[in-house]
Design an enzyme around this catalytic site. Structure first.
Site, PDB file in Angstrom:
ATOM      1  N   ASP A   1       0.832  -1.204   0.000  1.00  0.00           N
ATOM      2  CA  ASP A   1       0.000   0.000   0.000  1.00  0.00           C
ATOM      3  C   ASP A   1       0.872   1.262   0.000  1.00  0.00           C
ATOM      4  O   ASP A   1       0.356   2.379  -0.067  1.00  0.00           O
ATOM      5  CB  ASP A   1      -1.026   0.001   1.136  1.00  0.00           C
ATOM      6  CG  ASP A   1      -0.395  -0.060   2.511  1.00  0.00           C
ATOM      7  OD1 ASP A   1       0.850  -0.073   2.602  1.00  0.00           O
ATOM      8  OD2 ASP A   1      -1.151  -0.102   3.506  1.00  0.00           O
ATOM      9  N   SER A   2       2.201   1.094  -0.008  1.00  0.00           N
ATOM     10  CA  SER A   2       3.093   2.223  -0.306  1.00  0.00           C
ATOM     11  C   SER A   2       2.734   2.780  -1.679  1.00  0.00           C
ATOM     12  O   SER A   2       3.090   3.917  -2.011  1.00  0.00           O
ATOM     13  CB  SER A   2       4.562   1.766  -0.283  1.00  0.00           C
ATOM     14  OG  SER A   2       4.738   0.584  -1.050  1.00  0.00           O
TER      15      SER A   2
ATOM     16  N   ASP B   1      -1.118  -6.233  -0.473  1.00  0.00           N
ATOM     17  CA  ASP B   1      -1.431  -5.636   0.832  1.00  0.00           C
ATOM     18  C   ASP B   1      -2.932  -5.453   1.016  1.00  0.00           C
ATOM     19  O   ASP B   1      -3.624  -4.979   0.104  1.00  0.00           O
ATOM     20  CB  ASP B   1      -0.786  -4.239   0.913  1.00  0.00           C
ATOM     21  CG  ASP B   1       0.357  -4.190   1.915  1.00  0.00           C
ATOM     22  OD1 ASP B   1       0.498  -5.123   2.718  1.00  0.00           O
ATOM     23  OD2 ASP B   1       1.110  -3.198   1.876  1.00  0.00           O
TER      24      ASP B   1
ATOM     25  N   LYS C   1      -1.018  -9.502   2.738  1.00  0.00           N
ATOM     26  CA  LYS C   1      -0.258  -9.032   3.903  1.00  0.00           C
ATOM     27  C   LYS C   1      -1.139  -8.070   4.687  1.00  0.00           C
ATOM     28  O   LYS C   1      -1.894  -7.285   4.087  1.00  0.00           O
ATOM     29  CB  LYS C   1       1.041  -8.321   3.465  1.00  0.00           C
ATOM     30  CG  LYS C   1       1.849  -7.759   4.642  1.00  0.00           C
ATOM     31  CD  LYS C   1       3.249  -7.326   4.242  1.00  0.00           C
ATOM     32  CE  LYS C   1       3.339  -5.956   3.616  1.00  0.00           C
ATOM     33  NZ  LYS C   1       2.839  -4.845   4.443  1.00  0.00           N
TER      34      LYS C   1
ATOM     35  N   GLU D   1      -1.084  -5.536   8.470  1.00  0.00           N
ATOM     36  CA  GLU D   1      -0.244  -4.937   9.513  1.00  0.00           C
ATOM     37  C   GLU D   1      -0.825  -5.194  10.893  1.00  0.00           C
ATOM     38  O   GLU D   1      -2.039  -5.134  11.079  1.00  0.00           O
ATOM     39  CB  GLU D   1      -0.124  -3.423   9.276  1.00  0.00           C
ATOM     40  CG  GLU D   1       0.600  -3.087   7.988  1.00  0.00           C
ATOM     41  CD  GLU D   1       0.801  -1.576   7.818  1.00  0.00           C
ATOM     42  OE1 GLU D   1       0.480  -0.797   8.733  1.00  0.00           O
ATOM     43  OE2 GLU D   1       1.283  -1.190   6.738  1.00  0.00           O
TER      44      GLU D   1
ATOM     45  N   GLU E   1       9.598  -4.128  10.294  1.00  0.00           N
ATOM     46  CA  GLU E   1       9.998  -2.816   9.754  1.00  0.00           C
ATOM     47  C   GLU E   1      10.547  -1.894  10.839  1.00  0.00           C
ATOM     48  O   GLU E   1       9.948  -1.757  11.929  1.00  0.00           O
ATOM     49  CB  GLU E   1       8.788  -2.150   9.071  1.00  0.00           C
ATOM     50  CG  GLU E   1       9.148  -0.765   8.489  1.00  0.00           C
ATOM     51  CD  GLU E   1       8.151  -0.237   7.481  1.00  0.00           C
ATOM     52  OE1 GLU E   1       7.181  -0.939   7.140  1.00  0.00           O
ATOM     53  OE2 GLU E   1       8.347   0.915   7.030  1.00  0.00           O
TER      54      GLU E   1
HETATM   55  O1  KIV Z   1       3.527  -1.138   1.523  1.00  0.00           O
HETATM   56  C1  KIV Z   1       4.717  -1.476   1.507  1.00  0.00           C
HETATM   57  O2  KIV Z   1       5.488  -1.157   0.591  1.00  0.00           O
HETATM   58  C2  KIV Z   1       5.228  -2.260   2.622  1.00  0.00           C
HETATM   59  C3  KIV Z   1       6.699  -2.437   2.711  1.00  0.00           C
HETATM   60  C4  KIV Z   1       7.278  -1.240   3.362  1.00  0.00           C
HETATM   61  C5  KIV Z   1       7.068  -3.690   3.410  1.00  0.00           C
HETATM   62  O3  KIV Z   1       4.479  -2.698   3.436  1.00  0.00           O
END
Ligand code: KIV
Length: 303
Positions: free
Chosen positions: A57-58, A96, A126, A128, A195
């Site tokens: 989600d970056s 994500d 993924k 968090e 992280e």
């Molecule tokens: O969203 C993302 O790019 C991430 C990485 C920083 C692991 O979660």
């Protein structure tokens, strides 16, 4: 290993790692993961032999121009997961789960994780969070969907963690992150991103959990490493986290290429004959003749 799907470029050059294969890499070799949000980047990453791709989600910050990751939607992650999956049929793709797409209930989490697998084609999701998310991880994994966890600095909730800061710098908070990693592993996560923690803590967590740790700013003691592709490629120039190494300067190279193109267009230098289509001379002569019209002001000498 799972069968690679059909690919327009031909069969995948290597078998794709399944979640169980990723988990087995606890004993090495180390895992290399990068983020990818589009077809060309994913294709190059696969060609380079990257083990895992993350549609993180970056995306919100590095591609969509948002201030943080919280605004990213399910539809946006899905939109960017599909081309990554198409481009990299031999690579394990993790998508994500965006902020608030899994927080409401187990049912919501399973439904959205299922969309990333069924509609997006991802191999895993993924999310968090540590101990508070153990139940969600158990529910999603129980539905047959591989879950990668993410502890330490968790950008979706960075506000509550005091901003984008290194986590686990005192004994209590470090023990809390170890407990988070143990809880997500126990709940059924097949790997965990760690992280922004001190290297000593990254190493300790790696020794304590039975699943691979994939570090980003967590030192060299982890079982793998992940970087955001725009950082690694030197495209991002607004942020430069201490842990991120630039392996290329594609930002400067891209700016330079655009500037040279614009200068050549303005100077009439581009396109030259090598970059244009020629017409056979007899066809061109006949065309000039046929196109010579009676319009006023028309000057055949210009042809
Ligand atoms: O969203 C993302 O790019 C991430 C990485 C920083 C692991 O979660």
């Amino acid at each position: 290993m799972t069968d690679a799907p059909h690919h327009p470029d031909g069969p995948a050059a290597r078998p794709k790692l399944a979640a169980a294969d990723v988990r087995a890499r606890k004993t090495g070799p180390k895992l290399a993961m990068v983020t990818a949000y589009d077809y060309p980047t994913a294709r190059l990453a696969e060609a380079a032999g990257i083990d895992l791709l993350l549609v993180g989600d970056s995306l919100g910050m590095v591609v969509l121009g948002y201030a943080g990751t919280a605004a990213v939607t399910m539809d946006e992650i899905l939109h960017h997961t599909r081309p990554v999956v198409r481009a990299a049929p031999g690579t394990h793709v993790v998508a994500d789960l965006p902020f608030l797409s899994y927080h409401v209930s187990d049912a919501q989490a399973i439904e959205n994780a299922g969309r990333l697998i069924k509609e997006g084609g991802a191999d895993a999701v993924k999310l968090e969070g540590g101990r508070p998310m153990a139940g969600r991880i158990r529910a999603i994994a129980g539905a047959g969907i591989p879950v990668m966890a993410h502890v330490g600095l968790t950008p979706q909730s960075a506000g509550g963690l005091g901003g984008w800061r290194v986590q686990g710098q005192d004994v209590d908070s470090a023990l809390g992150i170890i407990a988070d990693a143990e809880a997500v592993a126990e709940a059924g996560a097949y790997a965990v991103v760690v992280e922004a923690v001190p290297s000593e803590l990254g190493k300790l967590i790696t020794a304590r959990v039975p699943i691979p740790t994939i570090g980003i700013g967590a030192g060299s003691g982890c079982d793998g490493q992940v970087l955001v592709c725009t950082d690694l490629l030197g495209i991002e120039d607004r942020l430069s986290p201490k842990f991120s190494k630039r392996y290329a300067e594609l930002g400067a190279a891209t700016r330079d290429a655009f500037a040279r193109f614009a200068a050549e267009v303005r100077a009439g230098v581009f396109p030259d004959a090598a970059h244009a289509y020629a017409m056979k001379s007899d066809v061109a002569a006949a065309l000039r003749q046929a196109a010579r019209g009676p319009e006023p002001g028309h000057d055949p000498a210009q042809w």
